[in-house]
Motif scaffolding. Sequence first.
Motif, PDB file in Angstrom:
ATOM      1  N   HIS A 111       0.834  -1.199   0.000  1.00 51.38           N
ATOM      2  CA  HIS A 111       0.000   0.000   0.000  1.00 51.38           C
ATOM      3  C   HIS A 111       0.868   1.248   0.000  1.00 51.38           C
ATOM      4  O   HIS A 111       1.860   1.314   0.716  1.00 51.38           O
ATOM      5  N   GLN A 112       0.484   2.203  -0.828  1.00 52.91           N
ATOM      6  CA  GLN A 112       1.201   3.479  -0.887  1.00 52.91           C
ATOM      7  C   GLN A 112       0.182   4.607  -0.856  1.00 52.91           C
ATOM      8  O   GLN A 112      -0.868   4.513  -1.490  1.00 52.91           O
ATOM      9  N   LEU A 113       0.517   5.662  -0.128  1.00 52.32           N
ATOM     10  CA  LEU A 113      -0.349   6.838  -0.114  1.00 52.32           C
ATOM     11  C   LEU A 113      -0.041   7.716  -1.321  1.00 52.32           C
ATOM     12  O   LEU A 113       1.110   7.866  -1.717  1.00 52.32           O
ATOM     13  N   CYS A 114      -1.066   8.311  -1.860  1.00 58.53           N
ATOM     14  CA  CYS A 114      -0.937   9.245  -2.970  1.00 58.53           C
ATOM     15  C   CYS A 114      -0.111  10.450  -2.523  1.00 58.53           C
ATOM     16  O   CYS A 114      -0.328  10.997  -1.430  1.00 58.53           O
ATOM     17  N   ILE A 115       0.848  10.845  -3.337  1.00 58.34           N
ATOM     18  CA  ILE A 115       1.740  11.965  -3.004  1.00 58.34           C
ATOM     19  C   ILE A 115       0.942  13.246  -2.751  1.00 58.34           C
ATOM     20  O   ILE A 115       1.220  13.992  -1.819  1.00 58.34           O
ATOM     21  N   PHE A 116      -0.059  13.505  -3.579  1.00 58.37           N
ATOM     22  CA  PHE A 116      -0.885  14.696  -3.386  1.00 58.37           C
ATOM     23  C   PHE A 116      -1.486  14.708  -1.984  1.00 58.37           C
ATOM     24  O   PHE A 116      -1.469  15.718  -1.288  1.00 58.37           O
ATOM     25  N   HIS A 117      -2.015  13.548  -1.548  1.00 54.92           N
ATOM     26  CA  HIS A 117      -2.657  13.483  -0.242  1.00 54.92           C
ATOM     27  C   HIS A 117      -1.640  13.566   0.904  1.00 54.92           C
ATOM     28  O   HIS A 117      -1.941  14.110   1.964  1.00 54.92           O
ATOM     29  N   ILE A 118      -0.451  13.033   0.692  1.00 54.66           N
ATOM     30  CA  ILE A 118       0.600  13.161   1.711  1.00 54.66           C
ATOM     31  C   ILE A 118       0.915  14.639   1.920  1.00 54.66           C
ATOM     32  O   ILE A 118       0.957  15.127   3.051  1.00 54.66           O
ATOM     33  N   LYS A 119       1.129  15.352   0.815  1.00 60.46           N
ATOM     34  CA  LYS A 119       1.442  16.785   0.914  1.00 60.46           C
ATOM     35  C   LYS A 119       0.287  17.553   1.554  1.00 60.46           C
ATOM     36  O   LYS A 119       0.499  18.446   2.384  1.00 60.46           O
ATOM     37  N   ILE A 144       8.394  25.008   8.263  1.00 64.43           N
ATOM     38  CA  ILE A 144       8.196  25.247   6.827  1.00 64.43           C
ATOM     39  C   ILE A 144       9.468  24.891   6.043  1.00 64.43           C
ATOM     40  O   ILE A 144       9.393  24.314   4.961  1.00 64.43           O
ATOM     41  N   TYR A 145      10.625  25.192   6.611  1.00 62.65           N
ATOM     42  CA  TYR A 145      11.888  24.817   5.961  1.00 62.65           C
ATOM     43  C   TYR A 145      11.942  23.293   5.774  1.00 62.65           C
ATOM     44  O   TYR A 145      12.227  22.799   4.680  1.00 62.65           O
ATOM     45  N   TYR A 146      11.664  22.550   6.851  1.00 63.14           N
ATOM     46  CA  TYR A 146      11.722  21.084   6.763  1.00 63.14           C
ATOM     47  C   TYR A 146      10.620  20.531   5.865  1.00 63.14           C
ATOM     48  O   TYR A 146      10.829  19.552   5.147  1.00 63.14           O
ATOM     49  N   LYS A 147       9.465  21.167   5.883  1.00 61.42           N
ATOM     50  CA  LYS A 147       8.390  20.753   4.977  1.00 61.42           C
ATOM     51  C   LYS A 147       8.850  20.873   3.528  1.00 61.42           C
ATOM     52  O   LYS A 147       8.669  19.954   2.721  1.00 61.42           O
ATOM     53  N   ASN A 148       9.463  21.994   3.194  1.00 59.18           N
ATOM     54  CA  ASN A 148       9.945  22.196   1.824  1.00 59.18           C
ATOM     55  C   ASN A 148      11.000  21.169   1.444  1.00 59.18           C
ATOM     56  O   ASN A 148      11.018  20.678   0.315  1.00 59.18           O
ATOM     57  N   ARG A 149      11.862  20.817   2.392  1.00 61.06           N
ATOM     58  CA  ARG A 149      12.869  19.779   2.125  1.00 61.06           C
ATOM     59  C   ARG A 149      12.196  18.426   1.882  1.00 61.06           C
ATOM     60  O   ARG A 149      12.586  17.699   0.974  1.00 61.06           O
ATOM     61  N   ILE A 150      11.208  18.109   2.688  1.00 62.76           N
ATOM     62  CA  ILE A 150      10.476  16.841   2.517  1.00 62.76           C
ATOM     63  C   ILE A 150       9.795  16.817   1.152  1.00 62.76           C
ATOM     64  O   ILE A 150       9.859  15.809   0.429  1.00 62.76           O
ATOM     65  N   PHE A 151       9.164  17.921   0.769  1.00 62.73           N
ATOM     66  CA  PHE A 151       8.501  17.994  -0.537  1.00 62.73           C
ATOM     67  C   PHE A 151       9.511  17.833  -1.678  1.00 62.73           C
ATOM     68  O   PHE A 151       9.221  17.192  -2.686  1.00 62.73           O
ATOM     69  N   GLU A 152      10.701  18.416  -1.512  1.00 62.80           N
ATOM     70  CA  GLU A 152      11.745  18.239  -2.533  1.00 62.80           C
ATOM     71  C   GLU A 152      12.101  16.766  -2.693  1.00 62.80           C
ATOM     72  O   GLU A 152      12.248  16.265  -3.805  1.00 62.80           O
TER      73      GLU A 152
END
Length: 169
Positions: A111-119, A144-152
């Motif tokens: 099972h994998q979560l959709c990237i859109f829904h994770i974000k 927010i800095y760490y969020k942006n890194r995770i999204f990258e």
Amino acid sequence: LEWNKRLSPQSIKNWLTKTIKKKNKTIKTLFSGYYNYAEQYVKINGQWMYRLALFNIKNNILVQEKIVKQLNPRTVEKFIKEIKAQIPIIAITTDSKPYYRNIMDKLDIKHQLCIFHIKKEINTWIKKHNRKNKDNKEDLEKIIYYKNRIFEIIDVKNYNTAKRNYLKN
């Protein structure tokens, strides 16, 4: 087939049934094993119902759909279990409803979560956190800095790029 002749609906049905049976044998080989499961709230004849759908991700085709009156874990599990009996299922991507994980574990499906829904969930968590902690702007900037890194990292297109960019020693 002669021109100006009308085929009966039964003849068409018989032809389609026979053709579909032949095609089903070859169609099974087209399935990749990787799918996306989704639900849609639809109105049919004035009544709200749910459309369950399983899509083959790699081949971009609808595998199966079903209209149901009620949506609950049992309905979803039964739908996926019936499909699994017919075709190979390696992994299914879904949104973040909590009961999907239990269903996939029970059916022995990755099972994998959709990237859109994770974000979306990460952003929602940050908004809630910010509402509770309005005074601490420094913490919010770090989050927010760490969020942006995770999204990258999430958005990296392949493993080698992720390894090169984010696993530096």
